[in-house]
Design a protein around this motif. Sequence first.
Motif, PDB file in Angstrom:
ATOM      1  N   ALA A 151       0.837  -1.215   0.000  1.00 47.52           N
ATOM      2  CA  ALA A 151       0.000   0.000   0.000  1.00 47.52           C
ATOM      3  C   ALA A 151       0.869   1.261   0.000  1.00 47.52           C
ATOM      4  O   ALA A 151       0.538   2.254  -0.651  1.00 47.52           O
ATOM      5  N   ILE A 152       2.003   1.213   0.716  1.00 48.57           N
ATOM      6  CA  ILE A 152       2.924   2.363   0.686  1.00 48.57           C
ATOM      7  C   ILE A 152       3.440   2.554  -0.738  1.00 48.57           C
ATOM      8  O   ILE A 152       3.425   3.660  -1.281  1.00 48.57           O
ATOM      9  N   ALA A 153       3.867   1.454  -1.338  1.00 51.82           N
ATOM     10  CA  ALA A 153       4.395   1.530  -2.707  1.00 51.82           C
ATOM     11  C   ALA A 153       3.339   2.093  -3.661  1.00 51.82           C
ATOM     12  O   ALA A 153       3.630   2.935  -4.513  1.00 51.82           O
ATOM     13  N   ARG A 154       2.112   1.642  -3.495  1.00 53.32           N
ATOM     14  CA  ARG A 154       1.037   2.136  -4.370  1.00 53.32           C
ATOM     15  C   ARG A 154       0.836   3.639  -4.184  1.00 53.32           C
ATOM     16  O   ARG A 154       0.628   4.381  -5.143  1.00 53.32           O
ATOM     17  N   THR A 155       0.903   4.085  -2.913  1.00 54.25           N
ATOM     18  CA  THR A 155       0.707   5.511  -2.629  1.00 54.25           C
ATOM     19  C   THR A 155       1.796   6.367  -3.286  1.00 54.25           C
ATOM     20  O   THR A 155       1.548   7.500  -3.676  1.00 54.25           O
ATOM     21  N   LEU A 156       2.995   5.804  -3.380  1.00 50.58           N
ATOM     22  CA  LEU A 156       4.128   6.592  -3.864  1.00 50.58           C
ATOM     23  C   LEU A 156       4.396   6.417  -5.361  1.00 50.58           C
ATOM     24  O   LEU A 156       5.306   7.031  -5.916  1.00 50.58           O
ATOM     25  N   LEU A 158       3.037   7.363  -8.103  1.00 51.10           N
ATOM     26  CA  LEU A 158       2.955   8.491  -9.037  1.00 51.10           C
ATOM     27  C   LEU A 158       3.884   9.626  -8.611  1.00 51.10           C
ATOM     28  O   LEU A 158       3.701  10.774  -9.023  1.00 51.10           O
ATOM     29  N   ASN A 159       4.871   9.290  -7.764  1.00 49.40           N
ATOM     30  CA  ASN A 159       5.847  10.284  -7.287  1.00 49.40           C
ATOM     31  C   ASN A 159       5.215  11.524  -6.664  1.00 49.40           C
ATOM     32  O   ASN A 159       5.586  12.649  -7.010  1.00 49.40           O
ATOM     33  N   PRO A 160       4.275  11.350  -5.759  1.00 53.23           N
ATOM     34  CA  PRO A 160       3.661  12.534  -5.161  1.00 53.23           C
ATOM     35  C   PRO A 160       4.701  13.329  -4.381  1.00 53.23           C
ATOM     36  O   PRO A 160       5.626  12.745  -3.814  1.00 53.23           O
ATOM     37  N   ASP A 161       4.580  14.652  -4.367  1.00 53.09           N
ATOM     38  CA  ASP A 161       5.543  15.391  -3.551  1.00 53.09           C
ATOM     39  C   ASP A 161       4.977  15.758  -2.188  1.00 53.09           C
ATOM     40  O   ASP A 161       5.673  16.319  -1.354  1.00 53.09           O
ATOM     41  N   LEU A 162       3.736  15.420  -1.947  1.00 55.48           N
ATOM     42  CA  LEU A 162       3.176  15.534  -0.598  1.00 55.48           C
ATOM     43  C   LEU A 162       2.584  14.172  -0.232  1.00 55.48           C
ATOM     44  O   LEU A 162       1.785  13.617  -0.989  1.00 55.48           O
ATOM     45  N   TRP A 163       3.028  13.648   0.888  1.00 48.32           N
ATOM     46  CA  TRP A 163       2.526  12.357   1.342  1.00 48.32           C
ATOM     47  C   TRP A 163       1.589  12.600   2.516  1.00 48.32           C
ATOM     48  O   TRP A 163       2.021  13.113   3.553  1.00 48.32           O
ATOM     49  N   LEU A 164       0.333  12.223   2.363  1.00 44.70           N
ATOM     50  CA  LEU A 164      -0.626  12.324   3.462  1.00 44.70           C
ATOM     51  C   LEU A 164      -0.859  10.912   3.972  1.00 44.70           C
ATOM     52  O   LEU A 164      -1.245  10.030   3.198  1.00 44.70           O
ATOM     53  N   MET A 165      -0.608  10.710   5.247  1.00 50.48           N
ATOM     54  CA  MET A 165      -0.701   9.354   5.762  1.00 50.48           C
ATOM     55  C   MET A 165      -1.567   9.361   7.014  1.00 50.48           C
ATOM     56  O   MET A 165      -1.261  10.031   7.994  1.00 50.48           O
ATOM     57  N   ASP A 166      -2.690   8.639   6.944  1.00 52.96           N
ATOM     58  CA  ASP A 166      -3.648   8.637   8.040  1.00 52.96           C
ATOM     59  C   ASP A 166      -3.534   7.321   8.801  1.00 52.96           C
ATOM     60  O   ASP A 166      -4.089   6.314   8.387  1.00 52.96           O
ATOM     61  N   GLU A 167      -2.819   7.343   9.890  1.00 48.82           N
ATOM     62  CA  GLU A 167      -2.560   6.143  10.686  1.00 48.82           C
ATOM     63  C   GLU A 167      -2.178   4.967   9.795  1.00 48.82           C
ATOM     64  O   GLU A 167      -2.781   3.901   9.868  1.00 48.82           O
ATOM     65  N   PRO A 168      -1.142   5.151   8.977  1.00 48.64           N
ATOM     66  CA  PRO A 168      -0.845   4.135   7.973  1.00 48.64           C
ATOM     67  C   PRO A 168      -0.457   2.787   8.574  1.00 48.64           C
ATOM     68  O   PRO A 168      -0.630   1.764   7.936  1.00 48.64           O
ATOM     69  N   PHE A 169       0.042   2.799   9.813  1.00 50.97           N
ATOM     70  CA  PHE A 169       0.465   1.534  10.422  1.00 50.97           C
ATOM     71  C   PHE A 169      -0.464   1.130  11.566  1.00 50.97           C
ATOM     72  O   PHE A 169      -0.160   0.212  12.323  1.00 50.97           O
ATOM     73  N   GLY A 170      -1.587   1.826  11.663  1.00 48.98           N
ATOM     74  CA  GLY A 170      -2.506   1.622  12.784  1.00 48.98           C
ATOM     75  C   GLY A 170      -3.079   0.220  12.878  1.00 48.98           C
ATOM     76  O   GLY A 170      -3.410  -0.248  13.959  1.00 48.98           O
ATOM     77  N   ALA A 171      -3.194  -0.449  11.745  1.00 52.11           N
ATOM     78  CA  ALA A 171      -3.814  -1.765  11.766  1.00 52.11           C
ATOM     79  C   ALA A 171      -2.789  -2.895  11.943  1.00 52.11           C
ATOM     80  O   ALA A 171      -3.151  -4.063  11.961  1.00 52.11           O
ATOM     81  N   LEU A 172      -1.522  -2.527  12.078  1.00 53.93           N
ATOM     82  CA  LEU A 172      -0.491  -3.574  12.177  1.00 53.93           C
ATOM     83  C   LEU A 172      -0.261  -3.989  13.628  1.00 53.93           C
ATOM     84  O   LEU A 172      -0.368  -3.175  14.542  1.00 53.93           O
ATOM     85  N   ASP A 173       0.097  -5.241  13.824  1.00 52.77           N
ATOM     86  CA  ASP A 173       0.469  -5.673  15.168  1.00 52.77           C
ATOM     87  C   ASP A 173       1.783  -5.005  15.548  1.00 52.77           C
ATOM     88  O   ASP A 173       2.537  -4.531  14.682  1.00 52.77           O
ATOM     89  N   ALA A 174       2.069  -4.986  16.856  1.00 50.88           N
ATOM     90  CA  ALA A 174       3.184  -4.186  17.376  1.00 50.88           C
ATOM     91  C   ALA A 174       4.514  -4.547  16.725  1.00 50.88           C
ATOM     92  O   ALA A 174       5.298  -3.669  16.364  1.00 50.88           O
ATOM     93  N   GLN A 175       4.765  -5.833  16.545  1.00 55.30           N
ATOM     94  CA  GLN A 175       6.056  -6.265  16.006  1.00 55.30           C
ATOM     95  C   GLN A 175       6.216  -5.858  14.542  1.00 55.30           C
ATOM     96  O   GLN A 175       7.233  -5.323  14.140  1.00 55.30           O
ATOM     97  N   THR A 176       5.168  -6.127  13.782  1.00 57.66           N
ATOM     98  CA  THR A 176       5.202  -5.804  12.354  1.00 57.66           C
ATOM     99  C   THR A 176       5.370  -4.310  12.162  1.00 57.66           C
ATOM    100  O   THR A 176       6.088  -3.845  11.278  1.00 57.66           O
ATOM    101  N   ARG A 177       4.711  -3.566  13.023  1.00 56.22           N
ATOM    102  CA  ARG A 177       4.763  -2.120  12.954  1.00 56.22           C
ATOM    103  C   ARG A 177       6.212  -1.609  13.030  1.00 56.22           C
ATOM    104  O   ARG A 177       6.600  -0.727  12.280  1.00 56.22           O
ATOM    105  N   LEU A 178       7.005  -2.222  13.906  1.00 59.89           N
ATOM    106  CA  LEU A 178       8.398  -1.795  14.056  1.00 59.89           C
ATOM    107  C   LEU A 178       9.167  -1.937  12.749  1.00 59.89           C
ATOM    108  O   LEU A 178       9.916  -1.058  12.348  1.00 59.89           O
ATOM    109  N   THR A 179       8.965  -3.075  12.096  1.00 59.87           N
ATOM    110  CA  THR A 179       9.675  -3.311  10.833  1.00 59.87           C
ATOM    111  C   THR A 179       9.224  -2.329   9.760  1.00 59.87           C
ATOM    112  O   THR A 179      10.051  -1.762   9.045  1.00 59.87           O
TER     113      THR A 179
END
Length: 261
Positions: A151-156, A158-179
């Motif tokens: 999903a990060i790759a998809r967001t980027l 089109l080479n956007p120069d402003l990245w808006l990220m709304d809790e992009p890692f909010g749904a990840l478990d704690a360990q995965t989130r770190l990576t």
Amino acid sequence: MHNEKAAVELEDVSLIFGGDHPADEAVLAVHDINLTIPTGQFVAVVGPSGCGKTTILNMLAGLIPATKGSVRRYGSEITGPSDDIGYMLARSALSPWRTARKNVELGMEIQGVPKNERLTKSKELLRRLRLEDFADSFPSQLSQGMNQRVAIARTLALNPDLWLMDEPFGALDAQTRLTVQAEFIELWESEGKTVIFVTHDLEEAVLLADRVIVMTARPGRIKSDTIIDLPRPRVLDELRFDEKFKEAEHRIWRELRDEIV
Ligand SMILES: Nc1ncnc2c1ncn2[C@@H]1O[C@H](COP(=O)(O)OP(=O)(O)OP(=O)(O)O)[C@@H](O)[C@H]1O
Ligand SMILES: [Mg+2]
């Protein structure tokens, strides 16, 4: 007043939802926000649920107009969506019937980017997010963290120069989130694009950002605005134990705590 150099400027911005007819009670979601973000800054926004964080991103993405005030990019009023802006949500669902690579290429397909160009770009992004071996896998065959990296790759893509990220890692478990945090910050540090990153996780905000904005409870206003003076590149696993980091987190926590209780 206009600052051509600012990637993003909000000037006296308020947003009211509803109130168009008597049965529809008006909600003042955000109130008199003033915020100037220079090009290349990584800004994290934290605040209680319902304080208007997503609403601010939606205005910046050109999805909803401000009720009052002005929302600008490089000095021009934002009037609608633009490919220069990448917007990623916590549950940015991938298309289940598309492979990882095809998901990354979706925006480029819609834009009519030629096939070989799409392939070059999606390969590069997947490599940078360490997913090169999974380009042909479907979302259901990938872990949660891998899906989020797609999903990060998809967001980027089109080479956007402003990245808006709304809790992009909010749904990840704690360990995965770190990576995923570590991979994301490495990617961002090499690109240096302007980021507005909404999170509920104050540690994440202070670890990643150049600047942390705390918002008040609804109607959302800016309560504090703190520069995070920690060197880059950031090695998150070490930084977490750094005294300067802990001190910054603690100081901002005191601001935030009063809004949450
Ligand atoms: N389309 C809408 N119509 C009416 N009210 C809305 C709409 N969207 C948001 N609101 C209200 O505006 C306020 C701000 O919502 P917003 O989603 O921006 O909060 P948030 O800070 O992102 O919260 P969370 O942390 O829970 O995601 C909330 O009180 C919400 O109920
Ligand atoms: Mg939100």
